[in-house]
Design an enzyme around this catalytic site. Structure first.
Site, short mmCIF file in Angstrom:
data_model
loop_
_atom_site.label_atom_id
_atom_site.label_comp_id
_atom_site.label_asym_id
_atom_site.label_seq_id
_atom_site.Cartn_x
_atom_site.Cartn_y
_atom_site.Cartn_z
N GLN A 136 -5.05 -1.83 9.71
CA GLN A 136 -4.82 -3.11 9.04
C GLN A 136 -5.36 -4.26 9.90
OE1 GLN A 136 -3.39 -3.56 5.87
NE2 GLN A 136 -4.01 -5.66 6.15
N LYS A 170 0.84 -1.21 0.00
CA LYS A 170 0.00 0.00 0.00
C LYS A 170 0.87 1.26 0.00
CE LYS A 170 -3.85 -2.35 2.20
NZ LYS A 170 -4.43 -2.83 3.45
N ASP A 220 -11.49 2.44 4.20
CA ASP A 220 -11.83 1.01 4.09
C ASP A 220 -13.34 0.81 3.98
OD1 ASP A 220 -10.15 -1.08 3.71
OD2 ASP A 220 -9.75 -1.50 5.80
#
Length: 291
Positions: free
Chosen positions: A101, A57, A124
């Site tokens: 994460q 990422k 997200d």
């Protein structure tokens, strides 16, 4: 009906196209904003798969001009400390997107942390506010993996409206938002899961089959309707002859490929799309600040 020319849905190539568009968009917006977009990824503990995802990422951010505010925390980090970090990032003008994460160490409450993120920075798409907007078909930040699936289907002009879609898996990360997005695109949607009876019969009814269960090569040719479009969201590591282990999906690619009309590979299918949509969500949040 065997089909030797089933189409490979190339997530890598599509992700490249998305990144190129975003890079150009950042270059045109940055003079107005006076800064690049910013993405903060919080990684807790030393899970090797998570560390690789985070590294990928950050690399993807660099490539298109997004500034990374990555933070690494030891596995013993307490909930309160992470909540304080998220609160500070919510207030930080340089940060447009915040991502925690997953999975997290067991002592941490992931849902409580996700709910601390400002919904405008929830790249997200997992905050209850953004999931609620998805249910209502309102504009907002959407979960990257299912949105990546939708972007890939669109890239290859795959018709969704009126089709029977089956989603195997009901997680809040993929299964549930995936079903809602397909429904929004006018598919008739079935969600199947580990408790579903006659699972292979359900999957055989699908014109579009999406698997997100994390069980290596569970879906074989007998589970798939000839001519179906097969989207494999699973990423599983299995032992290989060389001893290194290899990545496979939930779908037994070699047996399914000859009978479906289109299929995503693993790796190189949905994985790159997830990262590309994360970048797209970050740029979307950045652009809202101008609006």
């Amino acid at each position: 009906m065997a089909n030797d020319i089933s189409q490979i849905l190339d997530g890598k190539a599509t992700a490249r196209t998305i990144r190129a568009r975003l890079k150009a968009e950042i270059e045109s917006l940055q003079p107005q904003m006076g800064r690049p977009p910013g993405l903060a990824v919080l990684l807790v503990g030393d899970d090797p798969a998570s560390a690789i995802y985070v590294k990928n990422k950050q690399k993807a951010c660099e490539r298109i001009g997004i500034e990374s505010f990555g933070r690494l925390f030891p596995a013993s980090t307490e909930q309160a400390e992470l909540e304080e970090v998220i609160a500070a990032l919510n207030e930080d003008e340089r940060v447009d997107g915040i991502l925690v994460q997953l999975p997290l160490p067991k002592h941490l409450d992931a849902v409580a942390l996700l709910h601390r993120i400002d919904p405008q920075k929830d790249v997200d798409g997992l905050h209850a506010t953004n999931l609620g907007k998805l249910v209502r078909s309102e504009t907002g930040l959407r979960s990257c993996t299912p949105e990546g699936v939708m972007a890939l289907l669109k890239e290859y002009n795959i018709e969704i409206s009126g089709k029977n879609a089956v989603v195997v898996g009901r997680s809040i990360l993929v299964g549930k938002p995936m079903a809602l997005m397909l429904l929004e695109a006018n598919a008739t949607v079935t969600i199947a899961h580990s408790r579903s009876q006659n699972l292979s019969e359900i999957t055989r009814s699908a014109d579009i089959l999406v698997s997100a269960v994390g069980r290596p090569q569970m879906i074989t040719a007998e589970w798939v309707k000839p001519g179906a479009v097969v989207i494999d969201v699973g990423i599983n590591r299995i032992p290989s002859n060389e001893g290194k282990g290899k990545l496979v999906g939930d779908v037994d690619f070699e047996s399914v490929k000859p009978i479906c009309s289109a299929i995503t590979p693993v790796p190189g299918g949905i994985g790159p799309m997830t990262v590309a949509l994360l970048l797209q969500n970050t740029v979307w949040s950045y652009r809202q600040k101008i609006a």
